[in-house]
Design an enzyme around this catalytic site. Structure first.
Site, short mmCIF file in Angstrom:
data_model
loop_
_atom_site.label_atom_id
_atom_site.label_comp_id
_atom_site.label_asym_id
_atom_site.label_seq_id
_atom_site.Cartn_x
_atom_site.Cartn_y
_atom_site.Cartn_z
N GLU A 102 0.86 -1.19 0.00
CA GLU A 102 0.00 0.00 0.00
C GLU A 102 0.90 1.24 0.00
O GLU A 102 1.88 1.27 0.75
CB GLU A 102 -0.90 0.03 1.24
CG GLU A 102 -1.91 1.16 1.16
CD GLU A 102 -2.88 1.21 2.35
OE1 GLU A 102 -2.74 0.40 3.29
OE2 GLU A 102 -3.76 2.06 2.33
N GLY A 141 3.17 2.25 10.77
CA GLY A 141 2.95 1.51 12.00
C GLY A 141 2.70 0.03 11.73
O GLY A 141 3.33 -0.84 12.32
N ASN A 157 -2.40 -6.43 5.25
CA ASN A 157 -2.41 -7.44 4.20
C ASN A 157 -3.30 -8.62 4.56
O ASN A 157 -3.27 -9.09 5.69
CB ASN A 157 -0.99 -7.96 3.97
CG ASN A 157 0.02 -6.85 3.95
OD1 ASN A 157 -0.04 -5.96 3.13
ND2 ASN A 157 0.95 -6.88 4.91
N HIS A 167 -6.78 -2.35 15.03
CA HIS A 167 -7.00 -1.59 13.80
C HIS A 167 -6.74 -2.45 12.56
O HIS A 167 -7.60 -2.55 11.68
CB HIS A 167 -6.08 -0.36 13.81
CG HIS A 167 -6.15 0.48 12.58
ND1 HIS A 167 -6.94 1.61 12.50
CD2 HIS A 167 -5.55 0.36 11.38
CE1 HIS A 167 -6.81 2.15 11.31
NE2 HIS A 167 -5.97 1.41 10.60
N GLU A 168 -5.58 -3.08 12.52
CA GLU A 168 -5.25 -3.86 11.32
C GLU A 168 -6.18 -5.06 11.19
O GLU A 168 -6.60 -5.43 10.10
CB GLU A 168 -3.79 -4.31 11.33
CG GLU A 168 -2.76 -3.18 11.52
CD GLU A 168 -2.93 -2.00 10.59
OE1 GLU A 168 -3.55 -2.15 9.50
OE2 GLU A 168 -2.47 -0.89 10.95
N GLU A 179 -9.88 3.93 6.23
CA GLU A 179 -9.06 4.37 7.36
C GLU A 179 -9.87 5.10 8.44
O GLU A 179 -9.75 4.81 9.62
CB GLU A 179 -7.87 5.21 6.89
CG GLU A 179 -6.85 4.45 6.03
CD GLU A 179 -6.23 3.24 6.73
OE1 GLU A 179 -6.41 3.10 7.96
OE2 GLU A 179 -5.59 2.42 6.05
#
Ligand code: BES
Ligand code: ZN
Length: 879
Positions: free
Chosen positions: A127, A268, A272, A304-305, A327
């Site tokens: 990204e 951070g 994926n 978050h991920e 986001e």
């Protein structure tokens, strides 16, 4: 470097891709310098695109080795291959395959985009546009493909080989000296979510059973020997997965979920599909090496991920203008998670402090842009506080506006309707309009209009009629490219409090059941009836909209709110408002109002006495004086950071002196026996104890010195040890400072993430000698310009968190950062461009500093061969 100057990309010029790539098979043979990539693309014309046009694939610093169409090598006349694109002049008007072979150099990849090596570990970052540095592709988020990835490597070089999706095959080659794996990801995804990892990594893991009973193998991969430090991250992952099932009804959708920690990472972490890759500072934690704040960040970023799996991956973005769709929404989701896991009011205060420090500053400067920008030159420069933090605030407002039930229905509809698509902000909003039956077209302006609205509120009590009127007026200052602004829809949560702090039960028809008034015009009024006495208004409770509120309450009214308001956020805000007002006045007029300072200190003392022990985390926030950046922002023009620093120190000393006895007692009362635990309650106790130490030191440095040294020596955890070191470095100073800094350097010699704290602390010392200290630290063997964490700790902290030295009147701070930016730009433009954003307040400085900053910026702009990243930021900053 790219050879040509990048073109401006515009939202209004979006066109669907002319081709689709439903499947891609990758065969990657890893080698340190010469990694060979064979990509077989199944291509077909897109019915929604143009027919009969050439196929143009993206590339970036690529070298083509071979190319074949439907198995037959292509003659050179059929295509054109350069470093940044591959054109097939006359592609078939039917489905076909294109086999493309490229070769890349992971070891020489200093940009850390595409395939690179970090401490010997092969990893990827795709990204936003990194996949094109691995192979030629339609590297845009609306082209969704099913990936099958074969990875081969020497076993000694890369015993662990990871990819997206599920592992479907493994095998040995060359008598076991080499091996390969095949990973298959059944979920169609955009190229930016591709990842692979290869290296000598250790794993910790567990099995997670989803709500519907499917077993998922969870793994966290770290440098061998660091396994123990990954347990908190694994725990946070399990809690995130459970929370997303419970709160959003979202289950995980593969058999495997892996997280890999790497030491060299521009950002951070990255979401994926099935293979999140993390900056190791957001995975690794032990009581001895990580602070409470570190644990909090790890929890939030792991969440978050993981949450991106639905908001970002299953539903992705049509184009990069829609970045906030994934986001902003995912930040909102991780904020809600942390609020549920920890203290909601304390989390909210932290969110708002970050928003004001980062996003309001951005919105007030030359880089201001809407939550959904309409044009960009370099997309990497749009992963901003506005897209992220303001993007999350917009979602929060949407929920406030339509209520929690309609919001939940809207989310469900979004997941159902947009699953497996590349969506837009319009698609998202349509779900909420439908679920709530509301017209959200006016609300949508939050996405396209930049700038922080100012909300002016005045209250008027009519004792005759026993009514209380609140008048509201909003205006948004001009931002680059948007000279005139329209009113936005502002949800304002509010209530009235009487002189003793009790809620006033007055009638007001225009408040909804949750106490929300919606301001949709430039101005409007509210009238409360049956108000027996002049009330105190508590406006913008919970910070219900990202605006700058001006409401002229007296200090005594604010003190009523601080002590009694039912809304914890506004209690905290009341104290902040008093302090900010005092500091701004003192900075601008040069006269520091001792009486006001004394009154505030007295109120804080009473507050601490009443509830310091009961909610120490909240108390620590109430005690914190607004930061220098925030005060500068309030002043707005002709800023002199030295003056701000001085008056802020003076207020802190005043508060410290008044509170000293109580703070000393609280330090004893809050001592926590037993082993360290990172939970929010224990962290809150440490936060208040360490805030107390800081105040005691500010009030009487000599007397505090032994306390500071004792805490430094005796601490059994990094939070307390580093807090003591910070007080020594920033407050008490002297020989002790150098002794403790040297001791810390030696004690953590083999711990790069801990040394980052040591670099950062020294970079933030607000003294003359700091620049010389930093120059010396650049020579420390633990420092490296090639590692983004080191650069951010030493140089980033100086530029972004040391206002008096970065903005030094002689311009030395500006020149130093400008030099670092130009040096770094040659190897890692993305990190260089981020550093450069420190200049975004330059126009608000007093004339001398303004000129010095301009000179430094012009110096950068005039350099030949700037990267698109730095060129874009410097250009807009100077405009
Ligand atoms: N998708 C981003 C990572 C990313 C950012 C990739 C910019 C490429 C360019 C990831 O989900 C993310 O947002 N990470 C944040 C942390 C998060 C908790 C806000 C980051 O890396 O700072
Ligand atoms: Zn994200």
């Amino acid at each position: 470097m790219r050879t040509d100057t990048p073109q401006t990309v515009r939202l209004e010029e979006y066109r669907p891709s002319d081709f689709l790539i439903p499947r891609i098979a990758l065969d990657i043979v890893l080698a340190p310098r010469e990694t060979r990539v064979r990509a077989t693309l199944s291509l077909e014309p897109n019915p929604a695109g143009r027919a009969g046009v050439p196929l143009v694939l993206d590339g970036d610093e690529l070298a083509l080795v071979s190319i074949a169409l439907d198995g037959a090598p292509l003659p050179e006349s059929a295509y054109e291959a350069g470093p940044d694109r591959l054109i097939l002049r006359e592609p078939p008007a039917r489905p076909f395959t294109l086999a493309i072979e490229t070769q890349v150099d992971p070891t020489g990849n200093t940009k850390l985009m595409g395939l690179y090596r970090s401490q010997g570990v092969y990893c990827t970052q795709c990204e936003a546009e990194g996949f094109r540095r691995i192979t030629y592709f339609l590297d845009r988020p609306d082209v969704l493909s099913v990936y099958e990835t074969r990875i081969e490597a020497a076993r000694a070089d890369a015993p662990v080989l990871l990819g997206n999706g599920n592992l479907v095959e493994t095998g040995e080659l060359a008598g076991g000296e080499r091996h390969y794996v095949v990973w298959h990801d059944p979920h169609p995804k955009p190229s930016y979510l591709f990842a692979l990892v290869g290296g000598a990594l250790a794993r910790i893991g567990s099995t997670f059973t989803t709500a519907s009973g499917r077993a998922v193998a969870l793994g966290v991969y770290v440098e061998p020997g660091k396994e123990e430090r990954a347990t908190y991250a694994l725990d946070a992952l399990e809690r995130s997965m459970r929370w997303d099932e419970r709160v959003f009804g979202r289950e995980y959708d593969l058999d495997v979920f892996n997280i890999v920690a790497v030491s060299d990472f521009n950002m951070g972490a990255m979401e994926n599909k099935g293979l999140n890759i993390f900056n190791d500072k957001y995975v690794l934690a032990s009581p001895e090496t990580a602070t409470d704040a570190d644990y909090g960040h790890i929890e939030a970023i792991i969440a978050h991920e993981y949450f991106h799996n639905w908001t970002g991956n299953r539903i992705t973005c049509r184009d990069w203008f829609q970045l906030c769709l994934k986001e902003g929404l995912t930040v909102f989701r991780d904020q809600e998670f942390s609020s549920d896991e920890r203290s909601r009011p304390v989390q909210r205060i932290g969110q708002v402090r970050a928003l004001r420090a980062r996003q309001f500053t951005e919105d007030a400067g030359p880089l201001a842009h809407p939550v959904r920008p309409s044009a960009y030159r370099e997309i990497n420069n749009f992963y901003t506080a506005t897209v992220y933090e303001k993007g999350a605030e917009v979602i929060r407002m949407l929920k406030t506006l339509i209520g929690p039930d309609a919001f939940a229905r809207g989310m469900d509809l979004f997941f159902e309707r947009c699953d497996n698509t590349a969506a837009t902000v319009e698609d998202f909003l349509a779900c909420f309009a439908e679920a709530s039956g509301r017209d959200l077209s006016a609300f949508a302006l939050w996405y396209s209009q930049a700038g922080t609205p100012r909300l002016a509120v005045t209250g008027l009590y009519d004792s005759q009629a026993q009514t209380y009127r609140l008048d509201f007026a909003q205006s948004t200052p001009a931002t680059p490219g948007q000279p005139t602004k329209a009113p936005v829809v502002v949800p304002i949560r509010l209530g009235l409090v009487d002189a003793d702090g009790a809620p006033v039960a007055a009638r007001c028809e225009r408040l909804d059941a949750h106490g929300v008034f919606v301001l949709a015009e430039a101005s409007d009024s509210l009238v409360f009836e049956n108000v027996p006495a002049p009330p105190v208004p508590s406006v913008l409770r919970g910070f219900s909209a990202p605006v700058r509120l001006s409401l002229d309450l007296s200090d005594s009214d604010l003190l009523v709110l601080l002590r009694h308001d039912e809304d914890p956020f506004n209690r905290w805000q009341a104290g902040q408002t008093i302090a900010t007002r005092l500091l701004v006045r003192a900075s601008v007029s040069g006269t520091f109002c001792e009486e006001a300072a004394e009154a505030l200190a007295g109120a804080l003392d009473a507050f601490l006495a009443a509830e310091g022990e009961a909610d120490p985390a909240f108390a620590a926030q109430v005690l914190a004086v607004p930061g220098e950046t925030e005060i500068a922002q309030e002043i707005g023009e002709n800023v002199d950071p030295d003056v701000i620093h001085r008056v802020r120190d003076r207020l802190r000393a005043r508060i410290g002196a008044r509170l000293a006895p109580r703070l000393a007692a609280l330090r004893e009362a809050l001592e926590t026996p037993g082993p360290y635990s990172p939970d929010a309650r224990s962290a809150g106790r440490r936060a208040l104890r360490n805030a107390a130490l800081d105040y005691l030191a500010v009030a009487d440095p000599e007397a505090a010195r032994p306390l500071v040294v004792a805490q430094y020596e005796a601490a059994d955890n990094m939070t307390d040890r580093f807090a003591a070191l910070s007080v020594a470095a920033l407050v008490t100073g002297g020989d002790e400072r150098e002794r403790l800094l040297a001791s810390f350097r030696q004690r953590y010699a083999g711990e790069p993430l801990v040394l980052d704290k040591w670099f950062a602390l020294q970079a933030s010392i607000p003294e003359d000698g700091t620049l010389a200290r930093i120059e010396a630290l650049r020579g420390d063997e633990a420092f490296s310009m090639a590692n983004p964490n080191r650069v951010r700790s030493l140089i980033g902290t100086f530029a972004l968190a040391n206002p008096t030295r970065f903005h030094a009147a002689d311009g030395a701070g500006y020149r130093f950062v400008a030099d670092a930016v130009t040096t770094l730009d040659r190897t890692n433009p993305q990190v260089a461009a981020r550093l450069l954003t420190a200049f975004n307040t330059w126009r608000s400085m007093e004339p001398g500093r303004r000129n010095a900053a301009r000179e430094a910026l012009v110096g950068i702009a005039e350099r030949p061969s700037l990267s698109p990243d730095v060129g874009d930021i410097v250009g807009r900053t100077l405009e």
